[in-house]
Design an enzyme around this catalytic site. Structure first.
Site, PDB file in Angstrom:
ATOM      1  CB  SER A   1      -0.796  -0.243   1.611  1.00  0.00           C
ATOM      2  OG  SER A   1      -2.014   1.100   0.653  1.00  0.00           O
TER       3      SER A   1
ATOM      4  CG  HIS B   1      -5.867   0.242  -1.007  1.00  0.00           C
ATOM      5  ND1 HIS B   1      -5.421   0.159  -1.774  1.00  0.00           N
ATOM      6  CD2 HIS B   1      -5.140   0.398   0.389  1.00  0.00           C
ATOM      7  CE1 HIS B   1      -4.003   1.028  -1.577  1.00  0.00           C
ATOM      8  NE2 HIS B   1      -4.272   0.610  -0.336  1.00  0.00           N
TER       9      HIS B   1
END
Length: 304
Positions: free
Chosen positions: A92, A199
């Site tokens: 991430s 996300h």
């Protein structure tokens, strides 16, 4: 010959005082922090070393982790020049550190852009409207089938390991999915203490805004292949990287697939560079036969 990957952690790995031994030992790292503070317009150094409340706010967490992990890499590169990665990857947020390490983004730009990223993520969804949960002990295929039955927005945010998948989306839809997944046999369903449904497609509008900031920074071709969170394949051209960062904001983190790709390419040594050992734990769960080391402190570097 076996290959090496450097991997960089994302949010959740931060802790007050991280990287302090490296900061205090290297004037060039102090200068890096000074330049970052100038660019940001606030004292990130003070937050990292002394302010736990601020450090845990997304807009500060993100640049703090980037500068800490990059600093560890900088010292590792200088002390152990023979240790070179064949691939880099980040989980991430960690992908921004990986891009800085690969020479695609200037480290100060990476710190600046992740502060903006944190602010925009925080603004994306009103407080209390989004949610995330970790699902333990159910395959991602099974989870995907269940999510299709839920009304509203709930999606896979992170494919972390074969045993752990994170879902993200609208709070009510996430809660409904948690019930269904328990019924389907998940060993554990853990709501995450986050205010941003990272996300997920709920962040798509803010991702477009983020794209305008991405266009303000210089992006070069990466000197080392960077494994994309979005596709779990290498990206190296500046054009690919710019495109990646514009969709990365709301796309799933394909960590399992990224690690599998690197293993299939001959990687058997993974170095997690940055605080804590989150990625080391996930990689061990994917394949226990790998050589995995966590590198956070000067002592860790000396022992390599």
């Amino acid at each position: 010959m076996s290959k090496v990957a450097f991997v960089f952690p994302g949010q959740g790995s931060q802790h007050v005082g991280m990287g302090k031994d490296i900061y205090e030992s290297y004037p060039e790292i102090q200068e890096l922090y000074h330049q970052a503070n100038e660019k940001l317009g606030f004292d990130l150094t003070e937050i990292i070393f002394n302010d736990e409340n601020k450090l845990n706010l997304t807009e500060y967490t993100q640049p703090a982790l980037v500068i800490t992990s990059y600093s560890v890499f900088y010292v590792l590169k200088n002390k152990k020049p023979e240790l070179k990665p064949d691939f880099v990857a980040g989980h991430s947020l960690g992908e921004f550190t990986a891009l800085a390490v690969a020479g695609s983004i200037d480290p100060i730009d990476a710190v600046w852009i992740t502060n903006i990223r944190g602010k925009l993520m925080q603004e994306a969804v009103p407080e209390g409207k989004g949610g995330m949960a970790a699902i333990i002990g159910l395959s991602s295929d099974e989870i995907e089938k269940v999510l299709k039955e839920i009304s509203g927005i709930v999606e896979i945010a992170n494919y972390n390991s074969y045993e752990q998948t994170v879902i993200s989306g609208e709070k009510e839809s996430v809660e409904k999915a948690m019930e269904f997944l328990k019924e389907k046999g998940a060993k554990k369903v853990v709501p995450l203490a986050v205010s941003v449904p990272a996300h997920s497609s709920l962040l798509r509008d803010k991702a477009e805004e983020f794209g305008k900031y991405i266009d303000e920074i210089e992006i070069k071709d990466a000197k080392i292949p960077v494994i994309s969170n979005v596709t779990a394949t290498p990206i190296q051209s500046a054009e690919e990287i710019r495109k990646e960062l514009k969709v990365h904001f709301y796309s799933s983190v394909k960590w399992v697939q990224s690690v599998e790709f690197m293993i299939n390419e001959g990687v058997n040594s993974f170095y997690e560079i940055g605080p804590k050992k989150v990625l080391s734990g996930l990689i061990k769960r994917i394949n226990r036969s790998l050589n995995i080391k966590n590198v956070e402190t000067l002592d860790d570097i000396e022992k390599l």
